[in-house]
Design a protein around this motif. Structure first.
Motif, PDB file in Angstrom:
ATOM      1  N   TRP A 241      69.765  31.470  25.630  1.00  0.00           N
ATOM      2  CA  TRP A 241      68.480  31.316  25.713  1.00  0.00           C
ATOM      3  C   TRP A 241      67.576  31.558  24.392  1.00  0.00           C
ATOM      4  O   TRP A 241      66.471  30.837  24.245  1.00  0.00           O
ATOM      5  CB  TRP A 241      67.933  32.421  26.784  1.00  0.00           C
ATOM      6  N   LYS A 244      67.469  28.097  23.288  1.00  0.00           N
ATOM      7  CA  LYS A 244      66.634  27.416  24.203  1.00  0.00           C
ATOM      8  C   LYS A 244      64.890  27.547  23.674  1.00  0.00           C
ATOM      9  O   LYS A 244      64.393  26.504  23.367  1.00  0.00           O
ATOM     10  CB  LYS A 244      66.422  27.893  25.601  1.00  0.00           C
ATOM     11  N   ILE A 245      64.582  28.777  23.293  1.00  0.00           N
ATOM     12  CA  ILE A 245      63.330  28.862  22.825  1.00  0.00           C
ATOM     13  C   ILE A 245      62.980  28.272  21.643  1.00  0.00           C
ATOM     14  O   ILE A 245      62.058  27.904  21.034  1.00  0.00           O
ATOM     15  CB  ILE A 245      62.719  30.389  22.943  1.00  0.00           C
ATOM     16  N   ASN A 248      62.968  24.691  22.137  1.00  0.00           N
ATOM     17  CA  ASN A 248      61.836  23.983  22.946  1.00  0.00           C
ATOM     18  C   ASN A 248      60.433  24.592  22.575  1.00  0.00           C
ATOM     19  O   ASN A 248      59.574  23.788  22.818  1.00  0.00           O
ATOM     20  CB  ASN A 248      62.144  23.948  24.328  1.00  0.00           C
ATOM     21  N   LEU A 249      60.391  25.752  22.000  1.00  0.00           N
ATOM     22  CA  LEU A 249      59.292  26.304  21.820  1.00  0.00           C
ATOM     23  C   LEU A 249      58.797  26.569  20.346  1.00  0.00           C
ATOM     24  O   LEU A 249      57.635  27.200  20.170  1.00  0.00           O
ATOM     25  CB  LEU A 249      59.322  27.631  22.578  1.00  0.00           C
ATOM     26  N   TYR A 251      60.154  28.414  17.999  1.00  0.00           N
ATOM     27  CA  TYR A 251      60.335  29.702  17.492  1.00  0.00           C
ATOM     28  C   TYR A 251      61.528  29.526  16.323  1.00  0.00           C
ATOM     29  O   TYR A 251      62.462  28.606  16.483  1.00  0.00           O
ATOM     30  CB  TYR A 251      60.993  30.723  18.298  1.00  0.00           C
TER      31      TYR A 251
ATOM     32  N   TRP D 241      65.829  35.478  31.284  1.00  0.00           N
ATOM     33  CA  TRP D 241      65.080  35.081  30.174  1.00  0.00           C
ATOM     34  C   TRP D 241      63.731  34.594  30.165  1.00  0.00           C
ATOM     35  O   TRP D 241      63.068  34.883  29.400  1.00  0.00           O
ATOM     36  CB  TRP D 241      65.965  34.671  29.089  1.00  0.00           C
ATOM     37  N   TYR D 251      54.006  34.620  27.434  1.00  0.00           N
ATOM     38  CA  TYR D 251      53.986  33.248  28.164  1.00  0.00           C
ATOM     39  C   TYR D 251      53.762  33.524  29.390  1.00  0.00           C
ATOM     40  O   TYR D 251      53.857  34.849  30.059  1.00  0.00           O
ATOM     41  CB  TYR D 251      55.583  32.801  27.984  1.00  0.00           C
ATOM     42  N   GLU D 257      62.768  26.642  33.893  1.00  0.00           N
ATOM     43  CA  GLU D 257      62.608  26.316  32.391  1.00  0.00           C
ATOM     44  C   GLU D 257      61.655  24.935  32.447  1.00  0.00           C
ATOM     45  O   GLU D 257      60.966  25.034  31.135  1.00  0.00           O
ATOM     46  CB  GLU D 257      63.914  26.486  31.551  1.00  0.00           C
ATOM     47  N   TYR D 261      58.589  24.610  29.562  1.00  0.00           N
ATOM     48  CA  TYR D 261      58.750  23.489  28.454  1.00  0.00           C
ATOM     49  C   TYR D 261      57.306  22.656  28.771  1.00  0.00           C
ATOM     50  O   TYR D 261      56.804  22.217  27.600  1.00  0.00           O
ATOM     51  CB  TYR D 261      59.894  22.568  28.547  1.00  0.00           C
ATOM     52  N   HIS D 264      54.350  24.363  27.452  1.00  0.00           N
ATOM     53  CA  HIS D 264      54.350  24.345  26.165  1.00  0.00           C
ATOM     54  C   HIS D 264      53.731  23.019  25.571  1.00  0.00           C
ATOM     55  O   HIS D 264      52.951  23.131  24.301  1.00  0.00           O
ATOM     56  CB  HIS D 264      55.814  24.763  25.645  1.00  0.00           C
TER      57      HIS D 264
END
Lengths: 273, 229, 236, 273
Positions: A241, A244-245, A248-249, A251, D241, D251, D257, D261, D264
């Motif tokens: 995860w 993932k962030i 996709n986000l 970070y 997560w 968030y 998920e 996204y 986001h």
């Protein structure tokens, strides 16, 4: 120290289990092997530990090809240990102490020395409090820790872990993670982990090999491997995860969650200013 | 691989020949006086000793076989704790002591039978310590030998029949031996040993005969299943 | 799973010297075998009962249930010993006419049956004291002290260890079958039981294969070293 | 439809396994039971399916206390099924079709009807393509799907799943997730899942019970339960997560998920404007 060169392994029925695989375990102190069910991870471990003999290719130990004679395998296995997935298949004694001492007694280590090493191993897997219960009264997680203690008491240089957290609850999973980290960081062991738990691999391993249908289809630093979408997709895996962030986000990529939270708090404070 | 398959097959074979005994046929603790308890122990002892020396030879050649003996012993114990559906409603005990006799020879299996009977006495209270010798003789020695013998003689003529008779008659044989052991130790106050024997055979027949048939049937089913596998 | 084993590890007399527990129990079993005095039997039964239920703290309900286990055998045999047949009704204390002969109870038969009952109960109570208060590793340790051959004890210990693994497996297989109606009539019960035994057997052979690999990895030198040093045996 | 009221379950030796537990399965079509190894999840399932009889308290089925007579248990189990963790212990035939048909044949269902139901079950677990391979050639994930098919072919109203994804790779885990979701959403079944995988529970379940040392120490909607830090900590669990980033990075809480996204991307686009 331990290396696999162009290894091909074939099942008795003729199916190719591993195809031309090269893996160098000196790349890192903590190496992950990932791949879907049936990708060949277990067969890989059995080849690495000298249980199976490759059809072609070599296992190199300290630069020399592994010899499969009984005495040399014995010497080899003083340096290389493996913890299998199912603890019930690796515990032979009802008494926890006797089971952990088993390998050492096979080596003829003195009972005084054994006592020190068993107690040390018990402490490292946090098993001291249940060590005088008979094994059949222990929970799955406890048995798992006994199995791990039985291997780390041998003080091998290279340790293989096959699915070390399968079936364990989050708390025990965390404690197994800690054991793996301390083995590779503090004890200077080479730890090789196969798992379906991508978060575990991400937290524990530095270098990763991706196995798919018996072939290595990718290798690299853990942060790099998990950024390759196509690679993960074609081998039926997913991302940790934290990746993932990142993807996709937006970070930065962190190695563990506390770093992420720190970063987040720092950013928030800066914005306030 | 072929060799392993053969060993598995042979083992399976013996599961099928495995006599099932009723719970009721273990002679309980304290039921035999010192003379008979001692006598049956003496009778069983040579089988145990010879069996033990065979086991020693087997495990000296290949120490991993200790593991196999351990697994087979545990398997036999588990079979003895399983309940067999029976017409009379009573539950029976498949004690697979004959199991493995072909791999290890019938003699070593007397030792495994001996250990399993100790565990039955200690963990399940079936049988006892002082009656161990008598129970080993009937269940660990006579039963497997009957099953093994009948199977060897009849298997080429009709395999299913051989399996059925081997299992059923081993069961009956055990029950008759146990009855004889009880009769010898406890003669009838009027008709002596023979009278007592007739009574024990008669009274246990109610549960044992249906069980012997049931066991024969079960064994044939498993046998065919294992052949397929 | 095996309740006797469970109590052996949890009872209040667990840490008493096993040689004392085993010695006492075996002595009383031996005494019960040679004794013919009714009061002595009653003494053993009461003493054993007291020691097991009150000193070791085995719950009375469980204890009574265990005592009943061999009763199927005991009662059937008692009937066989008690009842005799004869053409002469005079030998009996009490008899009924069965047309061709008489069936009844003789004085000796009655006395024998009663003594046998008490003797079996005395031995049983003594055996229970042993099994319910002495954990298996203490029993094995004591056998070791008695110089029982180590090969025998190795196999004995392995069987003990594997019993629990296979027991759990067979129970799970049984439950899965039962929940899919595998035991609702005689015919499918036989089929299901056969499947269970087959499945268990196949798994045992697989386990053997897997465990041999582990033995290799643990540098097995041909001997399963049992109860050599510290750990578990401190109170033995 | 199925409910547990003040159930206390005690092992033979007197140990309390479950203590005064009340669970109402009509609260949702998809219910999660979480707790550490040894918390009592398996015992709970065995009580719910009538395998174990509670010491005190009741199992209510359609409002009536469960009767433990053989015929009523038989009727009961036509409505209630359970998939155990290890597929190897619930697959009995070497032929996939025969194995799935086992329960139906025991009930004496006609072969024509069996054919329809087995094929339907095979389709639902996506096992059609390997249905004529012998079972011992199947991978762990495939066996798992056969085991699930064997239970859903019975068309029960309530289905229990004990650790349905233990030991499965990410891809198969995803497919099991989909099966569970489709059972509860499309097939109108009540699905009860126990798992150590908090992400699975979060993705699949609506309502969650937290079990700790044989007691229910919390219950509620899945989004609410995972926000309770103390509860999770005391029962040795962790957060999915998606909950972690909600708690720590601020968030909103999303159920899956892709929603995250989407959110986001929407926010990013708005900022651009």
């Amino acid at each position: 120290m331990l290396e696999m060169k162009n290894v091909t392994s074939i099942y008795e029925d003729g199916t190719v289990a591993l195809k031309d695989i090269s893996i160098d375990l000196s790349k890192s102190k903590s190496i992950g092997i990932i791949g879907s069910n049936g990708a060949g991870k277990s067969t890989l471990f059995l080849n690495f530990t000298g249980v199976l003999k490759p059809k072609s290719g070599q296992i190199l130990f300290r630069g020399k090809p592994l010899s499969y004679s009984k005495p040399s395998l014995r010497e080899f296995r003083k340096e290389v240990g493996i913890v299998f997935q199912d603890p019930e298949r690796q515990i032979f004694f009802s008494n926890v102490y006797d089971d952990i001492a088993f390998g050492l007694r096979n080596l003829g280590v003195s009972e005084d020395e054994i006592k020190i090493r068993v107690e040390d191993a018990l402490k490292r897997v946090e098993a001291a409090e249940f060590s005088n219960k008979p094994v059949h009264f222990l929970s799955h997680g406890q048995k798992k820790r006994v199995a791990i203690a039985g291997v780390i008491s041998m003080d091998n240089k290279v340790l293989f872990f096959d699915e070390p957290t399968a079936g364990l609850d989050p708390l025990v999973t965390k404690s197994v993670e800690d054991i793996l980290l301390s083995l590779s960081n503090k004890q200077e062991k080479t730890v090789v982990v196969s798992s379906h738990d991508m978060d575990l691999i991400y937290n524990v391993c530095e270098y990763v090999y991706v196995l798919n249908q018996g072939q290595i289809i990718g290798e690299g630093k853990v942060e790099d491997i998990f950024l390759k979408n196509d690679l993960l997709k074609s081998s039926g895996l997913n991302e940790p995860w934290l990746v993932k962030i990142h993807k996709n986000l937006g970070y930065p990529l962190f190695k563990n969650e506390s770093e992420l939270y720190e970063y987040h708090n720092r950013m928030k404070n800066e914005q306030k200013k | 691989m072929k060799k392993i398959k053969k060993i598995i097959f042979v083992l399976l074979y013996l599961v099928l020949l495995t006599p099932l005994y009723s719970n009721g046929m273990h002679i309980m603790e304290g039921f035999l006086d010192p003379f008979w308890a001692g006598l049956w122990s003496v009778v069983s002892l040579p089988f145990i000793v010879i069996g033990f020396s065979r086991i020693k030879k087997i495990t000296d050649e290949n120490p991993n076989k200790k593991l196999l003996l351990g697994l087979v012993g545990a398997f036999v114990f588990i079979l003895s704790a399983l309940k067999l559906p029976s017409v009379t409603g009573s539950t029976s005990h498949p004690t697979g002591i004959g199991l493995g006799a072909m791999v290890f020879g019938p003699m070593p299996m007397a030792v495994i039978g001996f250990i399993v009977l100790i565990f039955q006495a200690l963990l399940l209270t079936h049988g006892g310590i002082t009656t161990l010798g008598a129970n080993v003789f009937s269940m660990g020695i006579v039963g497997p030998f009957i099953a093994y013998g009948i199977y060897i003689v009849l298997k080429d003529k009709n395999r299913s029949l051989a399996v059925f008779l081997g299992a059923a008659l081993a069961n009956l044989g055990t029950y008759i031996i146990t009855s004889a052991q009880l009769a010898l130790a406890h003669p009838d106050s009027v008709n002596g040993v023979l009278g007592s024997f007739v009574k024990f055979v008669g009274i246990f027949a109610f549960t044992q005969i249906p069980l012997a048939i049931g066991e024969g049937i079960l064994t044939v089913i498993i046998f065919n299943m294992l052949l397929e596998y | 799973m095996l309740i006797i084993d469970k109590f052996a590890y949890t009872n209040k007399l667990k840490s008493i010297n096993p040689r004392l527990k085993i010695g006492l129990s075996l002595t009383f079993i031996a005494l019960a075998l040679i004794n013919k005095n009714m009061y002595f039997f009653i003494g053993i039964i009461c003493g054993g009962f007291y020691a097991t239920v009150f000193l070791a703290g085995i719950p009375l309900k469980n204890y009574m249930k265990m005592i009943l286990i061999p009763f199927a055998f005991l009662l059937t045999s008692m009937i066989a010993i008690l009842v005799s047949f004869s053409s002469d009704s005079d030998v009996f204390l009490y008899s009924i006419d069965l047309k061709f002969f008489y069936g009844g109870v003789t004085l000796i038969g009655l006395k024998n049956a009663l003594l046998l009952f008490l003797r079996s109960m005395s031995s049983l109570v003594s055996l229970y004291f042993l099994t319910l208060t002495t954990p298996m590793d203490q029993q094995i340790y004591t056998m070791q002290k008695l110089r029982i051959p180590s090969l025998f004890l190795e196999i004995y210990s392995l069987i003990y260890r594997f019993i629990f693994i296979l027991l759990e497996e067979s129970l799970e297989i049984y439950r899965a079958q039962e929940l899919r109606f595998g035991y609702i009539n005689m015919k499918n019960s036989y089929l299901s039981l056969s499947i269970l035994i087959k499945t268990l057997f196949v798994r045992v052979m697989r386990r053997y294969k897997d465990m041999q690999i582990v033995l290799d990895m643990k540098l097995f030198d041909g001997e399963f070293h049992i109860g050599k040093g510290a750990g578990g045996q401190e109170n033995a």
